[in-house]
Design a protein around this motif. Sequence first.
Motif, PDB file in Angstrom:
ATOM      1  N   LEU A 101       0.848  -1.189   0.000  1.00 23.14           N
ATOM      2  CA  LEU A 101       0.000   0.000   0.000  1.00 23.14           C
ATOM      3  C   LEU A 101       0.889   1.247   0.000  1.00 23.14           C
ATOM      4  CD1 LEU A 101      -2.490  -1.196   2.772  1.00 23.14           C
ATOM      5  CD2 LEU A 101      -2.779  -1.393   0.305  1.00 23.14           C
ATOM      6  N   PRO A 102       1.528   1.531  -1.123  1.00 22.41           N
ATOM      7  CA  PRO A 102       2.430   2.685  -1.153  1.00 22.41           C
ATOM      8  C   PRO A 102       1.661   3.996  -1.128  1.00 22.41           C
ATOM      9  CG  PRO A 102       2.239   1.744  -3.330  1.00 22.41           C
ATOM     10  CD  PRO A 102       1.412   0.881  -2.430  1.00 22.41           C
ATOM     11  N   GLY A 103       2.329   5.049  -0.709  1.00 21.45           N
ATOM     12  CA  GLY A 103       1.697   6.364  -0.665  1.00 21.45           C
ATOM     13  C   GLY A 103       1.964   7.123  -1.945  1.00 21.45           C
ATOM     14  N   THR A 104       1.509   8.350  -1.963  1.00 19.79           N
ATOM     15  CA  THR A 104       1.748   9.192  -3.134  1.00 19.79           C
ATOM     16  C   THR A 104       3.144   9.803  -3.030  1.00 19.79           C
ATOM     17  OG1 THR A 104       0.847  11.116  -2.032  1.00 19.79           O
ATOM     18  CG2 THR A 104      -0.694   9.764  -3.300  1.00 19.79           C
ATOM     19  N   LYS A 105       3.663  10.269  -4.169  1.00 19.83           N
ATOM     20  CA  LYS A 105       4.980  10.914  -4.152  1.00 19.83           C
ATOM     21  C   LYS A 105       4.965  12.165  -3.285  1.00 19.83           C
ATOM     22  CE  LYS A 105       6.837   9.274  -8.530  1.00 19.83           C
ATOM     23  NZ  LYS A 105       7.125   9.576  -9.933  1.00 19.83           N
ATOM     24  N   VAL A 106       3.833  12.859  -3.332  1.00 20.62           N
ATOM     25  CA  VAL A 106       3.717  14.100  -2.539  1.00 20.62           C
ATOM     26  C   VAL A 106       3.837  13.782  -1.050  1.00 20.62           C
ATOM     27  CG1 VAL A 106       2.185  16.012  -1.929  1.00 20.62           C
ATOM     28  CG2 VAL A 106       2.298  15.195  -4.295  1.00 20.62           C
ATOM     29  N   ALA A 107       3.110  12.734  -0.633  1.00 23.67           N
ATOM     30  CA  ALA A 107       3.148  12.362   0.783  1.00 23.67           C
ATOM     31  C   ALA A 107       4.551  11.928   1.192  1.00 23.67           C
ATOM     32  CB  ALA A 107       2.146  11.246   1.050  1.00 23.67           C
ATOM     33  N   LEU A 117     -14.235   7.086   0.391  1.00 25.65           N
ATOM     34  CA  LEU A 117     -13.378   7.927   1.227  1.00 25.65           C
ATOM     35  C   LEU A 117     -11.931   7.461   1.239  1.00 25.65           C
ATOM     36  CD1 LEU A 117     -15.727   8.402   4.316  1.00 25.65           C
ATOM     37  CD2 LEU A 117     -15.229  10.067   2.527  1.00 25.65           C
ATOM     38  N   ALA A 118     -11.707   6.253   0.741  1.00 28.75           N
ATOM     39  CA  ALA A 118     -10.356   5.696   0.826  1.00 28.75           C
ATOM     40  C   ALA A 118      -9.383   6.465  -0.056  1.00 28.75           C
ATOM     41  CB  ALA A 118     -10.383   4.231   0.409  1.00 28.75           C
ATOM     42  N   ASP A 119      -8.165   6.653   0.468  1.00 30.16           N
ATOM     43  CA  ASP A 119      -7.133   7.299  -0.337  1.00 30.16           C
ATOM     44  C   ASP A 119      -6.595   6.301  -1.345  1.00 30.16           C
ATOM     45  OD1 ASP A 119      -7.456   9.531   1.126  1.00 30.16           O
ATOM     46  OD2 ASP A 119      -5.771   9.138   2.468  1.00 30.16           O
ATOM     47  N   PRO A 120      -6.004   6.791  -2.434  1.00 29.97           N
ATOM     48  CA  PRO A 120      -5.418   5.846  -3.380  1.00 29.97           C
ATOM     49  C   PRO A 120      -4.290   5.063  -2.727  1.00 29.97           C
ATOM     50  CG  PRO A 120      -4.817   8.110  -3.917  1.00 29.97           C
ATOM     51  CD  PRO A 120      -5.850   8.175  -2.855  1.00 29.97           C
ATOM     52  N   VAL A 121      -4.238   3.778  -3.018  1.00 31.31           N
ATOM     53  CA  VAL A 121      -3.235   2.942  -2.372  1.00 31.31           C
ATOM     54  C   VAL A 121      -2.276   2.317  -3.376  1.00 31.31           C
ATOM     55  CG1 VAL A 121      -4.588   2.405  -0.335  1.00 31.31           C
ATOM     56  CG2 VAL A 121      -4.859   1.021  -2.405  1.00 31.31           C
ATOM     57  N   ALA A 122      -2.446   2.591  -4.672  1.00 36.70           N
ATOM     58  CA  ALA A 122      -1.570   1.981  -5.671  1.00 36.70           C
ATOM     59  C   ALA A 122      -0.443   2.946  -6.019  1.00 36.70           C
ATOM     60  CB  ALA A 122      -2.369   1.658  -6.924  1.00 36.70           C
ATOM     61  N   PRO A 123       0.695   2.410  -6.461  1.00 34.27           N
ATOM     62  CA  PRO A 123       1.811   3.289  -6.799  1.00 34.27           C
ATOM     63  C   PRO A 123       1.480   4.186  -7.981  1.00 34.27           C
ATOM     64  CG  PRO A 123       2.268   1.024  -7.429  1.00 34.27           C
ATOM     65  CD  PRO A 123       1.020   0.996  -6.648  1.00 34.27           C
ATOM     66  N   ASP A 124       2.099   5.371  -7.976  1.00 32.30           N
ATOM     67  CA  ASP A 124       1.836   6.333  -9.045  1.00 32.30           C
ATOM     68  C   ASP A 124       2.278   5.803 -10.401  1.00 32.30           C
ATOM     69  OD1 ASP A 124       0.918   7.917  -7.095  1.00 32.30           O
ATOM     70  OD2 ASP A 124       2.716   9.199  -6.989  1.00 32.30           O
ATOM     71  N   SER A 125       3.308   4.998 -10.386  1.00 28.88           N
ATOM     72  CA  SER A 125       3.899   4.556 -11.639  1.00 28.88           C
ATOM     73  C   SER A 125       3.174   3.366 -12.268  1.00 28.88           C
ATOM     74  CB  SER A 125       5.365   4.178 -11.399  1.00 28.88           C
ATOM     75  OG  SER A 125       5.424   3.187 -10.416  1.00 28.88           O
ATOM     76  N   ALA A 126       2.185   2.812 -11.532  1.00 27.87           N
ATOM     77  CA  ALA A 126       1.525   1.608 -12.044  1.00 27.87           C
ATOM     78  C   ALA A 126       0.718   1.911 -13.308  1.00 27.87           C
ATOM     79  CB  ALA A 126       0.612   1.040 -10.964  1.00 27.87           C
ATOM     80  N   HIS A 127       0.604   0.902 -14.122  1.00 25.96           N
ATOM     81  CA  HIS A 127      -0.218   1.032 -15.327  1.00 25.96           C
ATOM     82  C   HIS A 127      -1.675   1.203 -14.892  1.00 25.96           C
ATOM     83  CE1 HIS A 127      -2.355  -0.248 -18.967  1.00 25.96           C
ATOM     84  NE2 HIS A 127      -1.252   0.205 -19.601  1.00 25.96           N
ATOM     85  N   PRO A 128      -2.424   2.110 -15.555  1.00 23.78           N
ATOM     86  CA  PRO A 128      -3.788   2.394 -15.092  1.00 23.78           C
ATOM     87  C   PRO A 128      -4.646   1.148 -14.881  1.00 23.78           C
ATOM     88  CG  PRO A 128      -3.166   3.950 -16.787  1.00 23.78           C
ATOM     89  CD  PRO A 128      -2.034   2.990 -16.661  1.00 23.78           C
ATOM     90  N   GLU A 129      -4.547   0.198 -15.803  1.00 27.12           N
ATOM     91  CA  GLU A 129      -5.419  -0.978 -15.681  1.00 27.12           C
ATOM     92  C   GLU A 129      -5.017  -1.862 -14.503  1.00 27.12           C
ATOM     93  OE1 GLU A 129      -6.965  -4.638 -18.494  1.00 27.12           O
ATOM     94  OE2 GLU A 129      -5.973  -2.922 -19.396  1.00 27.12           O
ATOM     95  N   SER A 130      -3.704  -2.134 -14.434  1.00 26.89           N
ATOM     96  CA  SER A 130      -3.231  -2.980 -13.332  1.00 26.89           C
ATOM     97  C   SER A 130      -3.376  -2.257 -11.998  1.00 26.89           C
ATOM     98  CB  SER A 130      -1.767  -3.372 -13.554  1.00 26.89           C
ATOM     99  OG  SER A 130      -0.972  -2.221 -13.586  1.00 26.89           O
ATOM    100  N   ARG A 131      -3.303  -0.920 -12.073  1.00 26.64           N
ATOM    101  CA  ARG A 131      -3.473  -0.148 -10.848  1.00 26.64           C
ATOM    102  C   ARG A 131      -4.886  -0.305 -10.295  1.00 26.64           C
ATOM    103  NH1 ARG A 131      -2.551   6.366 -10.304  1.00 26.64           N
ATOM    104  NH2 ARG A 131      -3.821   6.638  -8.467  1.00 26.64           N
ATOM    105  N   LEU A 132      -5.848  -0.254 -11.198  1.00 28.77           N
ATOM    106  CA  LEU A 132      -7.232  -0.430 -10.774  1.00 28.77           C
ATOM    107  C   LEU A 132      -7.438  -1.799 -10.138  1.00 28.77           C
ATOM    108  CD1 LEU A 132      -9.347   1.158 -13.661  1.00 28.77           C
ATOM    109  CD2 LEU A 132      -9.299   1.856 -11.257  1.00 28.77           C
ATOM    110  N   MET A 133      -6.821  -2.817 -10.750  1.00 26.15           N
ATOM    111  CA  MET A 133      -6.943  -4.170 -10.214  1.00 26.15           C
ATOM    112  C   MET A 133      -6.267  -4.273  -8.849  1.00 26.15           C
ATOM    113  SD  MET A 133      -6.254  -6.340 -13.661  1.00 26.15           S
ATOM    114  CE  MET A 133      -6.098  -7.906 -12.852  1.00 26.15           C
TER     115      MET A 133
END
Lengths: 203, 180
Positions: free
Chosen positions: A16-22, B96-112
């Motif tokens: 569960l990585p965070g954002t780069k900003v965080a 309400l949940a914050d995003p938990v996937a890495p920024d660099s992930a591919h959009p499709e795999s990120r959604l999964m």
Amino acid sequence: MNSPKNIEKLISELNLPGTKVADQRILDNALAAYDKSETMDTTYNKSSIWSTIMKNKITKFAAAAVLMLVGLVLGFYIGKEHISAPLAESVAINPSSIDGTILVKHHGSNTWQQLTQQSRLYIGDTFHSASKSQIRLAFKDNSFVEVYQNSMLVLKSYNGGTQFYLEQGRLKASLESPHPPFVISTPNGRVEALGTEFTISVE
Amino acid sequence: MFEDKLLIWKLKRGDRDGLRLLYEKYKDSLRTIAASMLHDTATAEDVLHDVFVSFAQNSRQLHINISLKNYLTMCVINRVRDEFRRRHPQPITPDLADPVAPDSAHPESRLMADEKSRVLTDALAAIPFDQREVIVLHLKAGLKFKEIAHIQQTSVSTIHGRYRYGLNKLNTILDGKLET
């Protein structure tokens, strides 16, 4: 269909990585805290050395002994100072002759001290003559006051004129002429010396 | 292990890069531990922040008897426990949940990954805190049951029991919800 083994695998792979900003915010704050700790490091090291020294048993005993000694010496001198030298200046009255037990209590003190011929007297001093005791207080012009047994006398002032308060007992004043104003107050009234010698008593 | 000792040595010498490298190395695993324990990514960020700031402040005088990884994990767990005691855990809704996937992930795999992680963390939040702690510490932090027993101040057999019961409950909750 899941199984405990699969669940174990899923959880161990959970990320569960965070954002780069965080991440940047946390790292920046951590680095700032790290930089700040550098300035405090010298102080910490000094106190650390001091604390290491003080943890030593011998140092502890030595420190305790030194503190006790300092306390004793200070206590002795402060006590002595408090008893023999109040804040006021001493007056030019000498206990020239003492018979028996004469006690003195300085102004502001609750301690009675044995009066000796070497004692210095101060404004506000209270004198108490025990049974079968008497004292002569001599002035620089050869005048004197004799205080007889079972008396309580307070030196109220000695500034251009002399004023005593005789609370109890008997005294005789013998004054050289001319003399500055000399007043004895009692619970019953006030007497100002006009002649050269007089006696006054308070029952 | 040797790498960690080198990083600590750098930190004690005043090398800021040591802290940067250390953060990069452990941030994800520590954040995952905190987030899966708390089921709240925002509070998990706060926990991670407080742990690293506190670590940075004290790193020059640090004397660690255990591995750095375990030390940092313990710091996170202690703060998680404080947080858990402080407030009743508030389950977060997917909205309400914050995003938990890495920024660099591919959009499709990120959604999964998002969906799978959400289902998994929801399931973890549904089991008792003690069981969740054992499972997360064992599987994510790599702690041994004996070490977890020391943390929870109980016997190793109790830890084994909590681990087994926790996994069985997760198995029931997740039945059919995840495809591996």
